[in-house]
Design a protein around this motif. Structure first.
Motif, PDB file in Angstrom:
ATOM      1  N   VAL A   3       0.813  -1.231   0.000  1.00  0.00           N
ATOM      2  CA  VAL A   3       0.000   0.000   0.000  1.00  0.00           C
ATOM      3  C   VAL A   3       0.844   1.278   0.000  1.00  0.00           C
ATOM      4  O   VAL A   3       0.325   2.369  -0.241  1.00  0.00           O
ATOM      5  CB  VAL A   3      -0.978   0.039   1.209  1.00  0.00           C
ATOM      6  CG1 VAL A   3      -2.012  -1.060   1.113  1.00  0.00           C
ATOM      7  CG2 VAL A   3      -0.226  -0.038   2.534  1.00  0.00           C
ATOM      8  N   GLY A   4       2.133   1.125   0.297  1.00  0.00           N
ATOM      9  CA  GLY A   4       3.003   2.308   0.325  1.00  0.00           C
ATOM     10  C   GLY A   4       3.611   2.566   1.698  1.00  0.00           C
ATOM     11  O   GLY A   4       4.021   3.696   1.982  1.00  0.00           O
ATOM     12  N   LYS A   5       3.714   1.533   2.528  1.00  0.00           N
ATOM     13  CA  LYS A   5       4.289   1.703   3.879  1.00  0.00           C
ATOM     14  C   LYS A   5       5.726   2.229   3.791  1.00  0.00           C
ATOM     15  O   LYS A   5       6.077   3.182   4.467  1.00  0.00           O
ATOM     16  CB  LYS A   5       4.341   0.343   4.626  1.00  0.00           C
ATOM     17  CG  LYS A   5       2.998  -0.245   4.940  1.00  0.00           C
ATOM     18  CD  LYS A   5       3.148  -1.568   5.674  1.00  0.00           C
ATOM     19  CE  LYS A   5       3.806  -2.661   4.856  1.00  0.00           C
ATOM     20  NZ  LYS A   5       3.061  -3.067   3.677  1.00  0.00           N
ATOM     21  N   GLN A  52      -2.438   6.782  -2.658  1.00  0.00           N
ATOM     22  CA  GLN A  52      -2.742   6.469  -4.056  1.00  0.00           C
ATOM     23  C   GLN A  52      -4.170   6.849  -4.464  1.00  0.00           C
ATOM     24  O   GLN A  52      -4.839   6.122  -5.196  1.00  0.00           O
ATOM     25  CB  GLN A  52      -2.473   4.980  -4.346  1.00  0.00           C
ATOM     26  CG  GLN A  52      -1.035   4.592  -4.041  1.00  0.00           C
ATOM     27  CD  GLN A  52      -0.693   3.167  -4.411  1.00  0.00           C
ATOM     28  OE1 GLN A  52      -1.406   2.529  -5.164  1.00  0.00           O
ATOM     29  NE2 GLN A  52       0.398   2.665  -3.885  1.00  0.00           N
ATOM     30  N   PRO A  54      -2.025  11.527  -2.870  1.00  0.00           N
ATOM     31  CA  PRO A  54      -2.425  11.236  -4.253  1.00  0.00           C
ATOM     32  C   PRO A  54      -1.558  10.163  -4.899  1.00  0.00           C
ATOM     33  O   PRO A  54      -0.415   9.945  -4.501  1.00  0.00           O
ATOM     34  CB  PRO A  54      -2.202  12.570  -4.956  1.00  0.00           C
ATOM     35  CG  PRO A  54      -1.059  13.171  -4.218  1.00  0.00           C
ATOM     36  CD  PRO A  54      -1.198  12.738  -2.785  1.00  0.00           C
TER      37      PRO A  54
HETATM   38  N1  ATP Z   1       1.268   7.702  -3.891  1.00  0.00           N
HETATM   39  C1  ATP Z   1       1.919   6.914  -4.738  1.00  0.00           C
HETATM   40  N2  ATP Z   1       1.914   7.177  -6.061  1.00  0.00           N
HETATM   41  C2  ATP Z   1       2.565   6.405  -6.928  1.00  0.00           C
HETATM   42  N3  ATP Z   1       3.258   5.308  -6.586  1.00  0.00           N
HETATM   43  C3  ATP Z   1       3.313   4.979  -5.280  1.00  0.00           C
HETATM   44  C4  ATP Z   1       2.658   5.745  -4.298  1.00  0.00           C
HETATM   45  N4  ATP Z   1       2.891   5.173  -3.094  1.00  0.00           N
HETATM   46  C5  ATP Z   1       3.654   4.092  -3.321  1.00  0.00           C
HETATM   47  N5  ATP Z   1       3.903   3.963  -4.632  1.00  0.00           N
HETATM   48  C6  ATP Z   1       4.660   2.905  -5.294  1.00  0.00           C
HETATM   49  O1  ATP Z   1       4.037   1.669  -4.973  1.00  0.00           O
HETATM   50  C7  ATP Z   1       5.004   0.635  -4.824  1.00  0.00           C
HETATM   51  C8  ATP Z   1       4.854  -0.007  -3.450  1.00  0.00           C
HETATM   52  O2  ATP Z   1       5.159   0.955  -2.477  1.00  0.00           O
HETATM   53  P1  ATP Z   1       5.887   0.579  -1.117  1.00  0.00           P
HETATM   54  O3  ATP Z   1       7.071  -0.295  -1.354  1.00  0.00           O
HETATM   55  O4  ATP Z   1       6.104   1.851  -0.387  1.00  0.00           O
HETATM   56  O5  ATP Z   1       4.736  -0.286  -0.444  1.00  0.00           O
HETATM   57  P2  ATP Z   1       4.809  -1.249   0.844  1.00  0.00           P
HETATM   58  O6  ATP Z   1       3.482  -1.181   1.481  1.00  0.00           O
HETATM   59  O7  ATP Z   1       5.980  -0.884   1.682  1.00  0.00           O
HETATM   60  O8  ATP Z   1       5.051  -2.640   0.140  1.00  0.00           O
HETATM   61  P3  ATP Z   1       5.478  -4.045   0.864  1.00  0.00           P
HETATM   62  O9  ATP Z   1       4.328  -4.455   1.688  1.00  0.00           O
HETATM   63  O10 ATP Z   1       5.712  -4.931  -0.313  1.00  0.00           O
HETATM   64  O11 ATP Z   1       6.712  -3.737   1.663  1.00  0.00           O
HETATM   65  C9  ATP Z   1       6.349   1.299  -5.035  1.00  0.00           C
HETATM   66  O12 ATP Z   1       6.730   1.100  -6.356  1.00  0.00           O
HETATM   67  C10 ATP Z   1       6.081   2.777  -4.779  1.00  0.00           C
HETATM   68  O13 ATP Z   1       6.958   3.622  -5.487  1.00  0.00           O
END
Ligand code: ATP
Length: 410
Positions: A97-99, A348, A389
């Motif tokens: 999700v973007g953590k 997002q 966003p």
């Molecule tokens: N607001 C956003 N807009 C565009 N791309 C985004 C956004 N937030 C995150 N991403 C992209 O989404 C992907 C996943 O993000 P991220 O690694 O931060 O998620 P995570 O929750 O940490 O994933 P995991 O659970 O696999 O560790 C990455 O490629 C990141 O660049």
């Protein structure tokens, strides 16, 4: 769909997201020159606005709409950044999700605000290196290039630890295990296990080892000189299940150590006469003291996770039914554990638009339904909502994280 959208374009100096040909306002990044980062507002006329001239109006455009009226609004970034006493921020949620992006952007923002900051990944599938676009692997603290104040990263490496554990447990007399556990600050636990002849059980890594390693790092942050400089520590946690195990582990260990202590007392009283003959009484007392100290440390970690003054857990989600349902369960579990939660980042979200293509219109409707879910969710509706966003490129590297941080952390 394809006909109504402009496909992404990319060059070493310019890239922007797939945008509706209509008047949809898009957010873009002009980057790739270190520290020169320009968001673009793509309107019908595709006018380009630089970050310096458009920061304020641009921020406004991110405020899609307010979906939840927080019962008790969390203070903003000013509050997060104020004071030099150490604060811990844990970011967690469903996978993907973007953590990491949110945690890394917060760490960059703290560092750029003057705080020596450490960002720690407790996710076995680390992505801090990818997010910062720098090699931060190795399981030790590594400096991150770019921010104004010191920023260090630590990817806790459970795979490496597991290997070390395996080879340690195979070395003679179990002393290898002790060395290994000593390295994690948990050596005294092995003294006890060894004495109780539980060493053989450690041949294979016990469940929860990843979390145990993460906890031992927290203990080190609390005590070690090497970490004392950090006034902000940001955790990029593993997806929900691991995180909950991590948070409940101190309780579990505290209870286990408590049981060990009781067991030791029983053994001690039953055999004290024999032991005194062999002159081991003092050693036993010493071991018990160590165990008691370990227990106190676990209590400290547990208290830290629940201390509203120094710790906050920020839930990150995306506007989908599945992610929000999981966030609701996570929030409930955290509340049950008395872990302070005040903020929910919904990442997002499609940027605003006067008219959408069919695909975007459908997507937007879907997202709005999910946002309504938050408003009606008893676990989530009281949290302060931060809407972030969907931007046009992957968030990678310090300039991009700085850009994202300025949007989210206000
Ligand atoms: N607001 C956003 N807009 C565009 N791309 C985004 C956004 N937030 C995150 N991403 C992209 O989404 C992907 C996943 O993000 P991220 O690694 O931060 O998620 P995570 O929750 O940490 O994933 P995991 O659970 O696999 O560790 C990455 O490629 C990141 O660049």
């Amino acid at each position: 769909m394809a006909s109504s959208c402009v496909s992404s374009s990319f060059s070493p100096s310019l890239h922007y997201l797939t945008a509706c040909r209509s008047s949809m306002t898009m957010v873009g990044l002009l980057s790739y020159a270190p520290k020169i980062l320009k968001p673009i507002s793509l309107t019908k006329s595709f006018s380009f606005i630089s970050l310096s001239t458009a920061r304020k109006p641009l921020r406004k455009s991110f405020q899609v709409r307010s979906v939840a009226a927080p019962a008790e609004a969390a203070a903003g970034f000013d509050d997060m950044v104020s004071g030099t006493q150490r604060k811990y921020y844990m970011l967690g949620g469903k996978g993907g999700v973007g953590k990491t992006s949110c945690a890394a952007s917060l760490a960059v923002k703290f560092a750029n605000s003057g705080h020596p900051t450490l960002v720690v990944s407790t996710d076995p599938a680390h992505s801090l290196s990818d997010s910062f676009a720098q090699d931060l692997t190795g399981g030790t603290i590594v400096p991150v290039e770019g921010p104004d104040s010191p920023l260090f990263a630590l990817e806790i490496n459970p795979e490496k630890a597991r290997e070390e554990f395996r080879s340690a447990s195979q070395s003679n007399g179990g002393t290898g295990i002790k060395d290994f556990m000593d390295g994690m600050g948990l050596g005294m636990l092995v003294d006890q296990l060894g004495e109780l002849k539980l060493g053989e059980l450690l041949d294979t890594p016990p469940p929860g080892l990843d979390e145990a390693i993460a906890i031992s790092k927290v203990i080190q942050f609390l005590e070690a000189q090497e970490y004392s400089m950090f006034t902000r520590i940001v955790f990029d946690t593993a997806p929900t299940g691991h995180t909950l195990r991590l948070l409940s582990l101190p309780d579990f260990l505290d209870a286990s150590i408590g049981k060990l202590l009781k067991l030791r007392q029983k053994i001690a009283s039953a055999t004290s006469a024999i032991k005194s003959v062999f002159g081991q009484e003092e050693t036993r007392q010493d071991a018990t003291d160590k165990l008691e100290r370990l227990r106190e440390r676990m209590v400290k970690v547990r208290e830290l996770f629940r201390d509203t003054d120094s710790t906050e857990f920020v839930i990150v989600t995306i506007p989908t039914v599945m992610a929000i349902s999981e966030s609701s369960r996570l929030s409930a579990s955290l509340k049950k554990e008395n872990v302070p939660v005040k903020r929910l980042i919904v990442n997002q979200i499609l940027p605003p638009s006067a008219s959408d293509c069919k695909f975007c219109a459908m997507k937007r409707k879907d997202q709005m339904r999910s946002l309504d879910m938050i408003q009606n969710d008893p676990e989530l509706s009281s949290l302060t909502l931060i809407q972030a966003p969907l931007v046009d490129v992957e968030i990678r590297g310090v300039p991009a994280l700085r850009f994202m941080g300025d949007i989210i952390w206000k």
